[in-house]
Design a protein around this motif. Structure first.
Motif, PDB file in Angstrom:
ATOM      1  N   ALA A 141       0.824  -1.209   0.000  1.00  0.00           N
ATOM      2  CA  ALA A 141       0.000   0.000   0.000  1.00  0.00           C
ATOM      3  C   ALA A 141       0.859   1.261   0.000  1.00  0.00           C
ATOM      4  O   ALA A 141       0.533   2.248  -0.670  1.00  0.00           O
ATOM      5  N   ARG A 142       1.964   1.232   0.731  1.00  0.00           N
ATOM      6  CA  ARG A 142       2.811   2.423   0.843  1.00  0.00           C
ATOM      7  C   ARG A 142       3.784   2.560  -0.318  1.00  0.00           C
ATOM      8  O   ARG A 142       4.134   3.680  -0.715  1.00  0.00           O
ATOM      9  N   PHE A 143       4.238   1.415  -0.853  1.00  0.00           N
ATOM     10  CA  PHE A 143       5.293   1.471  -1.876  1.00  0.00           C
ATOM     11  C   PHE A 143       4.890   0.613  -3.077  1.00  0.00           C
ATOM     12  O   PHE A 143       5.493  -0.428  -3.351  1.00  0.00           O
ATOM     13  N   PRO A 144       3.888   1.030  -3.826  1.00  0.00           N
ATOM     14  CA  PRO A 144       3.395   0.215  -4.937  1.00  0.00           C
ATOM     15  C   PRO A 144       4.393   0.035  -6.075  1.00  0.00           C
ATOM     16  O   PRO A 144       4.246  -0.892  -6.885  1.00  0.00           O
ATOM     17  N   SER A 145       5.407   0.879  -6.160  1.00  0.00           N
ATOM     18  CA  SER A 145       6.378   0.767  -7.248  1.00  0.00           C
ATOM     19  C   SER A 145       7.449  -0.283  -6.987  1.00  0.00           C
ATOM     20  O   SER A 145       8.250  -0.587  -7.868  1.00  0.00           O
ATOM     21  N   VAL A 146       7.478  -0.838  -5.771  1.00  0.00           N
ATOM     22  CA  VAL A 146       8.454  -1.882  -5.436  1.00  0.00           C
ATOM     23  C   VAL A 146       7.864  -3.243  -5.768  1.00  0.00           C
ATOM     24  O   VAL A 146       6.700  -3.524  -5.469  1.00  0.00           O
ATOM     25  N   ARG A 147       8.644  -4.110  -6.368  1.00  0.00           N
ATOM     26  CA  ARG A 147       8.198  -5.462  -6.735  1.00  0.00           C
ATOM     27  C   ARG A 147       8.419  -6.390  -5.532  1.00  0.00           C
ATOM     28  O   ARG A 147       9.446  -7.058  -5.429  1.00  0.00           O
ATOM     29  N   LEU A 148       7.460  -6.412  -4.637  1.00  0.00           N
ATOM     30  CA  LEU A 148       7.598  -7.171  -3.397  1.00  0.00           C
ATOM     31  C   LEU A 148       7.343  -8.652  -3.633  1.00  0.00           C
ATOM     32  O   LEU A 148       6.332  -9.030  -4.235  1.00  0.00           O
TER      33      LEU A 148
END
Length: 334
Positions: free
Chosen positions: A147-154
């Protein structure tokens, strides 16, 4: 294993690892970093790393006020880090202090390697260095992180992620897995095995394994895989099969698969491949120069198969691995 290994294995000046400790940092991950990177290694005849702790404040209260850390360097020590391990804290919604984030950005800009243990991925993401990159974090914070970092491929169902110059571990125990992975990446399998023996810890759990197992403590009667794993490790050069391992464990192949998934978070064939590749690396480090012999003794069959696996899993050809970690002038005892 790493896609690109650093050139520090036999440098005259040890690679400098700096850990930033901030308010409410977790003591366990700090201990993991100290154990892996900070201890002297008389059994190897050389020190692997120059290890430093630093903090933005002279007095740093650790998690839940368990104790206060004093007597470490100031945040300026991060400016000379070759590898920078960033703070991890349980209060993931609380913003990190600006000075710490700036230090991380500067380290990244000058090419330092960045490492985040557990919630350290939040620190890296907040610094903006994970945008568009692969990373992992503890499974219980996955929704919050996305939710906070949508650009990271978690990636949430792995122990750790090696994305080249940025590495992240999923949880507390996975910090040791990632630490040993970094040692293996920097100094080779033999040295990493020596460090793991001193830790009395598994030498290699592949980063792609699941974060948690279904039943970490087996029910009675004992269903531990330890006996069959120990036997297989002594017979890696043999044509081992899942059905053969199942027969050795006196269970069906389906039951063996379930136990591997439950206890190790991987499959029998994937585990065999990792163990055989680790053995091949040790053989190369010990001086075995014939590729086909290495492939045969490690159970990987052919030199072509060994070459393909090393390239895919380690990022190095056997020849490149031998040049970096094999015996030779200046390489020191392993």
């Amino acid at each position: 294993m790493a896609q690109e290994s650093s050139h520090i294995a036999h440098a005259a000046v040890p690679h400098r690892v700096v850990v930033i400790v901030d308010e409410n940092s977790n003591p366990f991950e700090l201990g993991c970093a100290t154990e892996v990177f900070g201890l002297r290694r008389p059994e190897l005849g050389r020190d692997l790393y120059d290890f430093r702790l630093c903090s933005p404040e002279p007095r740093t209260p650790m998690r839940d006020g368990f104790f206060t850390l004093t007597g470490v360097a100031g945040l300026e020590a991060a400016e000379s880090a070759d590898t920078l391990i960033v703070p991890n804290r349980p209060d993931v919604e609380v913003p990190r202090r600006a000075a710490v984030l700036d230090a991380i950005r500067r380290a990244h800009a000058r090419g330092a390697r960045l490492v985040g243990f557990c919630s350290g991925a939040f620190t890296l993401a907040e610094a903006g260095v994970l945008d568009g990159r692969r990373a992992t974090a503890h499974w219980q914070w996955a929704d919050s992180f996305r939710a906070r970092f949508p650009s990271v491929r978690l990636e949430t169902d792995v122990l750790f992620v090696d994305d080249g110059d940025i590495l992240t571990a999923a949880g507390s125990a996975a910090a040791l897995d990632l630490g040993l992975h970094i040692v293996r990446r920097d100094h080779g399998a033999e040295v990493a095995n020596s460090v793991s023996r001193r830790l009395v810890f598994a030498a290699h759990r592949d980063g792609g394994q699941r974060q948690f197992v279904e039943r970490p403590v087996p029910d009675v009667p004992d269903e531990s895989l330890a006996p069959v794993l120990a036997w297989a490790q002594e017979h890696l050069d043999a044509p081992l099969t899942v059905s053969g391992l199942a027969a050795r464990a006196s269970v069906s192949p389906a039951t063996l698969h379930r136990r591997f998934r439950a206890q190790l978070g991987t499959t029998p064939l994937a585990w065999l491949t990792v163990e055989r590749l680790a053995l091949a690396c040790r053989l190369i480090e010990r001086g075995e120069s014939h590729l086909e012999t290495v492939a045969r003794r490690s159970g990987l069959g052919t030199g072509a198969n060994l070459r393909a696996l090393m390239r895919r899993k380690i990022g190095l050809t056997p020849l490149e691995y031998r040049h970096r970690f094999g015996p030779g002038p200046g390489r020191g005892p392993a």
